[in-house]
Design a protein around this motif. Structure first.
Motif, short mmCIF file in Angstrom:
data_model
loop_
_atom_site.label_atom_id
_atom_site.label_comp_id
_atom_site.label_asym_id
_atom_site.label_seq_id
_atom_site.Cartn_x
_atom_site.Cartn_y
_atom_site.Cartn_z
N PRO A 98 10.47 34.19 -1.67
CA PRO A 98 11.55 34.98 -0.94
C PRO A 98 12.61 35.37 -1.83
O PRO A 98 13.50 36.52 -1.48
CB PRO A 98 11.96 34.04 -0.05
CG PRO A 98 11.41 32.82 -0.42
CD PRO A 98 10.25 32.84 -0.89
N TRP A 129 13.35 39.51 -2.48
CA TRP A 129 14.16 40.38 -1.84
C TRP A 129 15.56 40.14 -2.04
O TRP A 129 16.46 40.90 -2.10
CB TRP A 129 13.85 40.18 -0.27
CG TRP A 129 12.69 41.25 0.34
CD1 TRP A 129 11.63 41.55 -0.44
CD2 TRP A 129 12.69 41.55 1.56
NE1 TRP A 129 11.01 42.15 0.31
CE2 TRP A 129 11.59 42.39 1.55
CE3 TRP A 129 13.35 41.66 2.56
CZ2 TRP A 129 11.19 43.27 2.67
CZ3 TRP A 129 13.23 42.19 3.70
CH2 TRP A 129 11.90 43.23 3.73
N TRP A 148 7.16 30.83 1.98
CA TRP A 148 7.58 32.30 2.13
C TRP A 148 8.98 32.45 2.74
O TRP A 148 9.55 33.62 2.76
CB TRP A 148 6.56 32.95 3.20
CG TRP A 148 5.14 33.06 3.13
CD1 TRP A 148 4.68 32.99 1.62
CD2 TRP A 148 4.24 33.19 3.79
NE1 TRP A 148 3.35 33.23 1.49
CE2 TRP A 148 2.86 33.53 2.99
CE3 TRP A 148 4.22 33.06 4.90
CZ2 TRP A 148 1.68 33.62 3.37
CZ3 TRP A 148 2.88 33.45 5.79
CH2 TRP A 148 1.56 33.53 4.93
N GLY A 149 9.47 31.01 2.94
CA GLY A 149 11.22 31.40 3.17
C GLY A 149 11.39 31.54 4.61
O GLY A 149 12.30 31.88 4.88
N TYR A 165 15.16 36.95 5.15
CA TYR A 165 13.96 36.17 4.36
C TYR A 165 12.64 35.81 5.51
O TYR A 165 11.69 36.04 4.85
CB TYR A 165 14.47 34.84 3.89
CG TYR A 165 15.47 35.10 2.69
CD1 TYR A 165 14.83 35.40 1.75
CD2 TYR A 165 16.66 34.55 2.84
CE1 TYR A 165 15.80 35.58 0.54
CE2 TYR A 165 17.47 34.64 1.68
CZ TYR A 165 17.09 35.37 0.70
OH TYR A 165 17.93 35.57 -0.54
N ASN A 166 12.95 35.83 6.41
CA ASN A 166 11.72 35.71 7.61
C ASN A 166 11.01 37.02 7.43
O ASN A 166 9.71 37.12 7.43
CB ASN A 166 12.06 35.53 9.10
CG ASN A 166 12.49 34.29 9.39
OD1 ASN A 166 12.67 33.33 8.29
ND2 ASN A 166 12.88 34.00 10.49
N SER A 226 10.83 39.02 4.66
CA SER A 226 10.32 39.25 3.51
C SER A 226 9.06 38.72 3.49
O SER A 226 8.30 38.90 2.41
CB SER A 226 11.24 38.87 2.39
OG SER A 226 11.24 37.34 2.38
N ALA A 227 8.67 37.77 4.40
CA ALA A 227 7.24 37.28 4.64
C ALA A 227 6.31 37.93 5.19
O ALA A 227 5.19 37.88 5.41
CB ALA A 227 7.40 35.96 5.40
#
Lengths: 215, 141, 376
Positions: free
Chosen positions: B94, B97, C224-225, C343-344, C346-347
């Motif tokens: 992450p 980004w 993946w955050g 961030y969700n 960005s996964a």
């Protein structure tokens, strides 16, 4: 409109085409379903059960091609502006714009920001302004009824067709997007067909490898 | 802060300061990526990457969660003359980004990030707005 | 131009680039999703964001600490109270402000009601995306409007309350109003939720669209955050209300809603369970509400000491973090929002490949986006 009161030919009315069109258009405003920011929540609320947009003939359309009203529910950022402009230019003629909320009117809370336009009127011809942050559903309904009044009072026949809206001050950051030859006429530009990213076409039969006697 | 995290921070020569609200560890810019990679190996979870403009330098802040209830920050400083740092995108996915956002708003270039382009502002923008040197225009009314 | 190199598929025909958004009814705002598709299968995807970037973080630096609460409402306009609370907690921690006991209870009450309305909007959105146009959307708005009436009576505004203040809340809630809330949440609301659940999880079409679609393990999602209900649907027990109790969560009896299947239907079940759990918590809060002041005295020209603090809270979408830094003046040096959906989202490039294009919106609905918080 007048009803022909004739016993031999019942069911006829006399009117002008202009009046008929105005009557029809003002009672079936179809806004494009373009939610931008916070105000779109109140826009959805107005469409839902308690406030019920549909009873005024207002139904949200997902495609700009089917819509004739654009409700701008939020701040227009510099990145979003060309897209809002494009959606507007894709809508069917004649079309109207409602600026919903302070952000769409003037930039609102974000007027100082480096990335927000000072109101939708910088790029779109706005007809109705609805103040509030966000406006209550009743305010949106009232605004739509005002637009209905405006539409039923404006003649759209014979007026020069405006296929594309050219803002008085063209923003420097992005060029006006031309969607066709007709738009170019309005903007005073030369229309060049853009190059499409299409796969190379390979002929089905290769001429050189084909046997000669078959040719 | 778990003992494993302490050991990693000590190995990379981090200056630990636990007087504030959360423990903070300052590392040299050269050790930034290596330290983060070792922290990832101890099981620390990525929470956020951001930056604070300190005037003569931009301070990168990496917030990590070591146990579910505790957090700490790993920091390094990029002087204005060379706004560069190594990318953590290979360590914490992450962060890709998060780094793009820091690049967009502060102008810090992360070497090794697979897509070092603007993320929030339009590509035509020329400013890095969260720098102190960028001032908002006075409103005219 | 967006940097989006196509990957291509070996031994197949040329792939196609499909843009979804920024103006699209199913992207819940102004998200632009670039998908490279081979037939109906997604090969790679890239979300393009920033269409609603209003520069809130910069604007906050030019306003005083108290004035910034107005801006936090507009971050995630679906979960306004959560944002306000996260910001107020961060500044209160930095400045050492003690919040009165009753104010903490009131804050927790409204934030939990906010969790209900936020999940109801998710419910309306996700069902519309998979083709249930109208019915669930209008049903969800029935309960939501009832709760919005309470918001309006308490704060004076429907969507942008601006109700919390540094050191407490702006207005108290009287006992008649609390009783009305309790009656609604205990008696009428569970009946409504039963109906919602039957419409969504009990529907055969929804099941065939969601069951087994987008199955991810908790380890993958943590890597993946991803946080929040999307993570808890894969079996993780991560919930900051339990891990780092704040407000009055340590005095409430509630469970962390989890599911161990990890597909899109599990994410629906977790959110519906959270709606019920939040309603139960609200009833407990109203029962245990103490008396007293609702607002501590805080100077208008507040000058927190030099330093910075990062506070984590559980918003309806995941772990919302607020980092505030002060240089000892009346204006913040830095106001940073760690948005859970940023961030969700960005996964998404990791989640979408090898799924059908029609499943994109199902997976996308599982993380419940709100563009105001992603773009800020």
């Amino acid at each position: 409109m007048g009803v022909v009161d004739d016993a031999e030919q019942p069911g006829f009315i006399t009117t002008t085409l202009d009046k008929l069109l105005r009557w029809g258009r003002s009672r079936s405003m179809w806004p494009v379903n373009a939610g931008i920011a916070c105000c779109s929540l109140e826009m959805m609320t107005t469409g839902a059960a308690r406030y019920d947009f549909d009873r005024f003939g207002i139904m949200f359309r997902s495609s700009p091609r089917q819509a004739d009203v654009m409700i701008v529910p939020g701040p227009i950022t510099k990145k979003m502006a060309p897209i809002v402009q494009r959606v507007y230019n894709q809508m069917a003629e004649p079309r109207w714009v409602i600026a919903m909320g302070s952000c769409a009117i003037s930039g609102g809370t974000f007027v100082d920001s480096y990335n927000v336009l000072p109101g939708a009127e910088t790029i779109l011809p706005v007809d109705i302004y609805i103040p509030g942050c966000p406006p209550r559903p009743e305010a949106l309904l009232y605004g739509c009824l005002q637009l209905k009044k405006l539409i039923s009072e404006t003649s759209t026949i014979g007026s020069s067709r405006k296929p594309m809206y050219v803002p008085p001050v063209l923003p420097e950051e992005w060029p006006l997007e031309l969607l066709g030859e007709y738009d170019a006429l309005e903007a005073g530009a030369v229309w060049v067909q853009p190059e499409r990213d299409s796969p190379p076409v390979t002929p089905l039969g290769d001429a050189e490898s084909a046997p000669e006697d078959e040719l | 802060m778990t003992p494993e995290v302490r050991a990693v921070l000590a190995r990379h020569g981090a200056v630990l300061d636990e007087s504030g609200f959360d423990p903070r560890a300052d590392v040299a810019r050269d050790a930034w990526r290596a330290c983060a990679a070792d922290l990832h190996a101890t099981g620390a979870r990525f929470f956020d990457i951001t930056a604070i403009d300190r005037g003569e330098a931009v301070e990168l802040v990496l917030v990590l969660v070591d146990t579910p209830s505790t957090q700490f920050t790993l920091r390094t400083s990029c002087p204005n003359e060379s706004l560069r740092a190594e990318s953590l995108a290979g360590v914490f996915p992450p962060a890709e980004w998060g780094e793009r956002e820091v690049f967009d708003l502060f102008g810090v270039v992360f070497e090794g990030n697979p897509d070092m382009t603007r993320i929030l502002q339009p590509d035509s923008s020329t400013i890095h707005p969260l720098r102190r040197s960028f001032e908002l225009e006075e409103r005219t009314w | 131009m967006v940097n989006f190199p196509r990957k291509g598929v070996e031994g197949s025909t040329e792939t196609m680039l499909l843009n979804v958004g920024p103006q699209h009814p199913s992207t819940h705002g102004v998200l632009h999703m670039m998908c490279e598709i081979s037939g109906e299968t997604i090969v790679s995807a890239k979300p393009v964001i920033g269409y609603l970037h209003r520069g809130i973080e910069k604007l906050a630096e030019s306003r005083t600490w108290q004035q910034d609460i107005v801006l936090t409402d507009r971050l995630d306009y679906v979960a306004q109270f959560s944002n306000e609370w996260a910001y107020c907690r961060a500044v209160e921690r930095l400045a050492g402000i003690e919040v009165p006991e009753r104010a903490e209870w009131l804050r927790t009450l409204l934030v939990e009601m906010n969790r209900i309305t936020s999940h109801l909007i998710w419910y309306a959105g996700v069902t519309m995306d998979i083709g249930a146009l109208g019915t669930p959307f209008i049903y969800a708005w029935v309960a939501r409007e009832r709760i919005f009436d309470f918001y309006e009576a308490v704060t004076g505004a429907r969507v942008m309350p601006n109700w919390m203040r540094l050191g407490g809340v702006h207005t108290d809630i009287d006992s008649a109003m609390l009783k009305e809330m309790r009656d609604f949440l205990e008696r009428d609301f569970p009946v409504e939720v039963d109906e919602y659940e039957a419409l969504l999880v009990g529907n055969e079409i929804v099941q065939s669209r969601m069951k087994g679609i987008g199955v991810f393990s908790a380890e993958q999602l943590v890597e993946w955050g991803v946080t929040g209900p999307a993570l808890r649907a894969s079996g993780s027990e991560r919930d900051l209300r339990k891990d780092v109790p704040y407000g009055v969560y340590d005095r409430l009896d509630f469970r962390v809603c989890t599911d161990d299947v990890g597909d899109s239907l599990a994410r629906c079940r977790v959110r519906l369970a959270e709606i019920r759990e939040s309603a139960r918590m609200c009833v407990q809060i109203i029962d245990g509400m103490p008396g007293g002041d609702v607002r501590a005295k805080v100077s208008r020209a507040l000058k927190p000491p030099v330093g910075d603090v990062c506070v984590r809270t559980e918003s309806p979408r995941g772990e919302l973090g607020v980092l505030v830094a002060s240089d000892g003046t009346t204006k913040p040096l830095r106001f940073r929002v760690r948005s859970p959906i940023f961030y969700n989202l960005s996964a998404m490039p990791h989640m979408l490949p090898n799924h059908l294009l029609a499943d994109m919106l199902v997976i996308f609905g599982g993380i419940d986006t709100s563009m105001g918080e992603i773009d800020r």
